[in-house]
Write an enzyme that holds these catalytic residues in place. Structure first.
Site, PDB file in Angstrom:
ATOM      1  N   GLY A 174      -1.173  -1.916   2.248  1.00 15.07           N
ATOM      2  CA  GLY A 174      -0.201  -2.536   1.351  1.00 15.07           C
ATOM      3  C   GLY A 174       1.186  -2.146   1.795  1.00 15.07           C
ATOM      4  O   GLY A 174       1.475  -2.167   2.991  1.00 15.07           O
ATOM      5  N   CYS A 187      -3.987   2.302   6.744  1.00  9.17           N
ATOM      6  CA  CYS A 187      -2.642   1.753   6.960  1.00  9.17           C
ATOM      7  C   CYS A 187      -1.631   2.382   5.989  1.00  9.17           C
ATOM      8  O   CYS A 187      -1.329   3.560   6.121  1.00  9.17           O
ATOM      9  CB  CYS A 187      -2.704   0.238   6.873  1.00  9.17           C
ATOM     10  SG  CYS A 187      -1.397  -0.516   7.829  1.00  9.17           S
ATOM     11  N   ARG A 231       6.391   4.817   9.911  1.00 11.03           N
ATOM     12  CA  ARG A 231       6.146   3.497   9.321  1.00 11.03           C
ATOM     13  C   ARG A 231       6.510   2.413  10.323  1.00 11.03           C
ATOM     14  O   ARG A 231       7.502   2.532  11.050  1.00 11.03           O
ATOM     15  CB  ARG A 231       6.987   3.300   8.049  1.00 11.03           C
ATOM     16  CG  ARG A 231       6.459   4.066   6.857  1.00 11.03           C
ATOM     17  CD  ARG A 231       7.264   3.733   5.612  1.00 11.03           C
ATOM     18  NE  ARG A 231       7.142   2.346   5.264  1.00 11.03           N
ATOM     19  CZ  ARG A 231       8.174   1.561   4.949  1.00 11.03           C
ATOM     20  NH1 ARG A 231       9.400   2.020   4.936  1.00 11.03           N
ATOM     21  NH2 ARG A 231       7.959   0.301   4.642  1.00 11.03           N
ATOM     22  N   HIS A 260      -6.953  -1.781   9.617  1.00 15.28           N
ATOM     23  CA  HIS A 260      -7.644  -2.221   8.394  1.00 15.28           C
ATOM     24  C   HIS A 260      -9.133  -2.384   8.659  1.00 15.28           C
ATOM     25  O   HIS A 260      -9.585  -3.490   8.975  1.00 15.28           O
ATOM     26  CB  HIS A 260      -7.062  -3.566   7.932  1.00 15.28           C
ATOM     27  CG  HIS A 260      -5.740  -3.437   7.259  1.00 15.28           C
ATOM     28  ND1 HIS A 260      -5.601  -3.406   5.890  1.00 15.28           N
ATOM     29  CD2 HIS A 260      -4.503  -3.304   7.777  1.00 15.28           C
ATOM     30  CE1 HIS A 260      -4.319  -3.275   5.579  1.00 15.28           C
ATOM     31  NE2 HIS A 260      -3.627  -3.210   6.707  1.00 15.28           N
ATOM     32  N   GLU A 298     -11.489  -2.742   6.762  1.00 17.22           N
ATOM     33  CA  GLU A 298     -12.170  -3.654   5.814  1.00 17.22           C
ATOM     34  C   GLU A 298     -12.055  -5.107   6.260  1.00 17.22           C
ATOM     35  O   GLU A 298     -12.702  -5.977   5.670  1.00 17.22           O
ATOM     36  CB  GLU A 298     -11.590  -3.470   4.394  1.00 17.22           C
ATOM     37  CG  GLU A 298     -10.245  -4.143   4.132  1.00 17.22           C
ATOM     38  CD  GLU A 298      -9.053  -3.395   4.716  1.00 17.22           C
ATOM     39  OE1 GLU A 298      -9.249  -2.401   5.448  1.00 17.22           O
ATOM     40  OE2 GLU A 298      -7.915  -3.830   4.461  1.00 17.22           O
TER      41      GLU A 298
HETATM   42  N1  GLN Z   1       4.099  -1.354   6.903  1.00 17.31           N
HETATM   43  C1  GLN Z   1       3.443  -0.951   5.694  1.00 17.31           C
HETATM   44  C2  GLN Z   1       4.089   0.300   5.117  1.00 17.31           C
HETATM   45  O1  GLN Z   1       4.996   0.810   5.646  1.00 17.31           O
HETATM   46  C3  GLN Z   1       1.966  -0.707   5.939  1.00 17.31           C
HETATM   47  C4  GLN Z   1       1.290  -2.014   6.311  1.00 17.31           C
HETATM   48  C5  GLN Z   1      -0.148  -2.106   5.934  1.00 17.31           C
HETATM   49  O2  GLN Z   1      -0.669  -1.380   5.081  1.00 17.31           O
HETATM   50  N2  GLN Z   1      -0.804  -3.067   6.533  1.00 17.31           N
HETATM   51  O3  GLN Z   1       3.693   0.778   4.095  1.00 17.31           O
END
Ligand code: GLN
Length: 171
Positions: free
Chosen positions: A29, A61, A90, A154, A156
Site C-alpha cells: 500500500g 512492500c 522508499r 508482492h 500475493e
Molecule cells: N511505494 C510505497 C511506499 O512507499 C510502497 C508500494 C507498495 O506497497 N507496493 O509505501
C-alpha cells in the site's frame, strides 16, 4: 494465499481485533498513509506491543517498510515498528514506471518464484541477525529474522503460495 495454505484470516482494522491473532501480515500500500492511519486508530501501539512480545509478522512492500528500523526517503512524520533490523529506502527502484517483474531464486524453494515489484522499497542494509532469502542485483528482496519476514515485492500477486507457506512453516 494464507487461506489456501490452511490458515484462518481476518482483516485487522481495530486494535481489539489483534487479540485473537497468532501472526500478522502487513500488506502493501502506501506506508506513509498506513503509518498515519495506524497511529490515529491506535493500531500502531497495539501492533508495536505484539511485535515486541514476539508475534510473527510478514511485511510485504509497504509492510516491509513499516517493519524496518530505519526508513530513507520517508516522510518526517512516518513511523515504523523497528521489528526488523534493516535500512529501507522508499521507492528505491524509482517511481511507478520503474515497477518490474522478475524471477527470484529463493532459499528453501526449488523452482524460481515470480516476483512482482510495484514502486518497491530497496533494502540497503541488513542487521547481523537478518538473513537474505532472495536478492535482485545484490540487493535483498526477501529477508527473515526470527519470526519476522519481509518481501519488497508482492508475493500475493503471483498465484503461488510458496512464500506464504514459508512464513507459516516458520512459525
Ligand atoms: N511505494 C510505497 C511506499 O512507499 C510502497 C508500494 C507498495 O506497497 N507496493 O509505501
Amino acid at each position: 494465499m494464507l487461506e489456501r495454505c490452511g490458515a484462518t484470516t481476518v482483516a485487522i482494522r481495530q486494535p481489539a481485533q489483534l487479540e485473537g491473532c497468532d501472526a500478522l501480515v502487513l500488506p502493501g500500500g502506501e506506508s506513509t498513509t498506513m503509518s498515519n492511519l495506524a497511529v490515529r486508530t491506535g493500531l500502531f501501539d497495539a501492533i508495536a506491543r505484539r511485535l515486541h512480545d514476539g508475534m510473527p509478522a510478514l511485511g510485504t512492500c509497504a509492510g516491509a517498510i513499516l517493519l524496518a528500523t530505519t526508513i530513507l526517503d520517508g516522510r518526517s512524520d512516518q513511523r515504523c515498528f523497528g521489528a526488523l533490523e534493516v535500512t529501507v529506502r522508499r521507492n528505491g527502484y524509482g517511481r511507478q514506471l520503474a515497477s518490474f517483474e522478475t524471477d527470484l531464486d529463493v532459499v528453501g524453494l526449488g523452482d524460481p518464484f515470480h516476483g512482482v515489484f510495484i514502486r518497491a522499497p530497496k533494502l540497503e542494509s541488513l542487521g547481523a541477525g537478518v538473513a537474505a532469502l532472495a536478492s535482485v542485483e545484490e540487493f535483498p528482496v526477501l529477508v527473515r529474522s526470527g519470526a519476522i519476514m519481509a518481501a519488497t515485492f508482492h508475493p500475493e500477486l503471483s498465484d503461488d503460495a510458496r512464500i506464504h507457506r514459508l512464513f507459516l512453516d516458520g512459525i
